[in-house]
Design a protein around this motif. Sequence first.
Motif, mmCIF file in Angstrom:
data_model
loop_
_atom_site.group_PDB
_atom_site.id
_atom_site.type_symbol
_atom_site.label_atom_id
_atom_site.label_comp_id
_atom_site.label_asym_id
_atom_site.label_seq_id
_atom_site.Cartn_x
_atom_site.Cartn_y
_atom_site.Cartn_z
ATOM 1 N N GLY A 126 6.371 90.841 17.728
ATOM 2 C CA GLY A 126 6.266 89.985 15.898
ATOM 3 C C GLY A 126 5.294 89.441 15.131
ATOM 4 O O GLY A 126 5.852 89.129 14.759
ATOM 5 N N ASP A 127 4.455 89.468 15.940
ATOM 6 C CA ASP A 127 3.548 88.428 15.386
ATOM 7 C C ASP A 127 2.055 89.235 14.718
ATOM 8 O O ASP A 127 1.165 88.708 14.629
ATOM 9 C CB ASP A 127 2.191 87.776 16.768
ATOM 10 C CG ASP A 127 2.509 88.175 17.716
ATOM 11 O OD1 ASP A 127 2.379 89.876 17.373
ATOM 12 O OD2 ASP A 127 1.809 87.790 18.511
ATOM 13 N N ASN A 128 2.355 90.726 14.065
ATOM 14 C CA ASN A 128 1.105 91.236 14.142
ATOM 15 C C ASN A 128 0.815 91.074 12.480
ATOM 16 O O ASN A 128 0.022 90.378 12.583
ATOM 17 C CB ASN A 128 2.584 92.994 13.307
ATOM 18 C CG ASN A 128 0.668 93.482 14.713
ATOM 19 O OD1 ASN A 128 1.474 93.244 16.004
ATOM 20 N ND2 ASN A 128 1.559 94.948 14.864
ATOM 21 N N ALA A 129 1.883 90.448 11.623
ATOM 22 C CA ALA A 129 1.423 89.742 9.871
ATOM 23 C C ALA A 129 0.454 88.866 10.488
ATOM 24 O O ALA A 129 -0.489 88.492 9.580
ATOM 25 C CB ALA A 129 3.139 89.953 9.362
ATOM 26 N N ALA A 130 0.750 88.236 11.406
ATOM 27 C CA ALA A 130 0.236 86.551 11.154
ATOM 28 C C ALA A 130 -1.165 86.834 12.109
ATOM 29 O O ALA A 130 -1.614 86.064 11.511
ATOM 30 C CB ALA A 130 1.008 85.871 12.843
ATOM 31 N N MET A 131 -1.356 87.304 12.248
ATOM 32 C CA MET A 131 -2.876 88.232 13.193
ATOM 33 C C MET A 131 -3.279 88.768 11.806
ATOM 34 O O MET A 131 -4.632 88.446 11.881
ATOM 35 C CB MET A 131 -2.797 89.334 14.331
ATOM 36 C CG MET A 131 -2.303 88.654 15.427
ATOM 37 S SD MET A 131 -2.469 89.133 17.109
ATOM 38 C CE MET A 131 -1.182 90.154 17.216
ATOM 39 N N GLY A 132 -2.774 89.894 11.429
ATOM 40 C CA GLY A 132 -3.402 90.021 10.191
ATOM 41 C C GLY A 132 -3.896 89.416 9.196
ATOM 42 O O GLY A 132 -5.041 89.472 8.422
#
Length: 288
Positions: free
Chosen positions: A46-52
């Motif tokens: 669930g952390d793809n957005a944060a890494m983006g």
Amino acid sequence: IRRPPRSTPLYSSAASDVYKRQVLTALAAAPGAPNWYGEQRFGRAGDNAAMGLAMMRKQRRFDRDPRKNRLLLSALQSDLFNRWLARRIHAQEYRQVLEGDLLRKVGGGVFVCTDPAVDQPRLLAGEVLTTGPMFGVEMRGPTPGSPAHAREAAVLEEAGLALSEFAAVRKLAPGARRDAAVAIADWAVEQLDDDAVRISFTLPAGAYATAVLREVQKPVSETAPAAHDGDGHGHGDGDAGERDDRGAGDGDDRDRDRADEDTAMPRTPSSSPSLVDAGPAAQLKDPS
């Protein structure tokens, strides 16, 4: 879909089947079901957005594979779109046209709403759809100073972002508009036995079936789960990486930790608004 055990006093079998039909009837009404992005968009953790976001701010290295970079940046755009959609529903503006909204003619192009009194009946008749932001510096935005512009600006402000930051990733995430609603067709509820029903419906490409199934599976008294709590989708999505639910790519643990520690952007709210009211008006409502 299996109902809860009989010992669980949530609702009767007959009442649950009626509720499912009411939910699907409401979601099928114009302009359609909210066009959420589903869970697989955001990766297993669930952390793809944060890494983006961390990558856009140069707090995380770009991967050598451009597809993985697009996946992370698209997850960031998708999370912001979900936030915008949740805000419109919370404010009772999902089925309402605002001045400055970018509307899309069904089967046609996008235009700016200058007179909500003219375009409101067209929205409720299914002739036009409201579009939401997939933020980027090349995205066409609402009229500056309009109510629609204020709604989108509030999403960026909440996330601690400026639209100009997307200039650093212009080639990978130029920006676009996404329909706020998706049409549901050919829906049916079939009783299989005492504790199971079969639900079927048709969605266009890019829609997530779990956004619909969440609503018909939950007890009447529950609010909807998070905007990206689904585990499936409709008939696919044209964006790169849409079907990849394995996480963020090949970044090492240190990159993941830095994304978690250095990113100011909050997660999508854990409780998105309930999508329908099963009553006669079939209006979207706030979970409170």
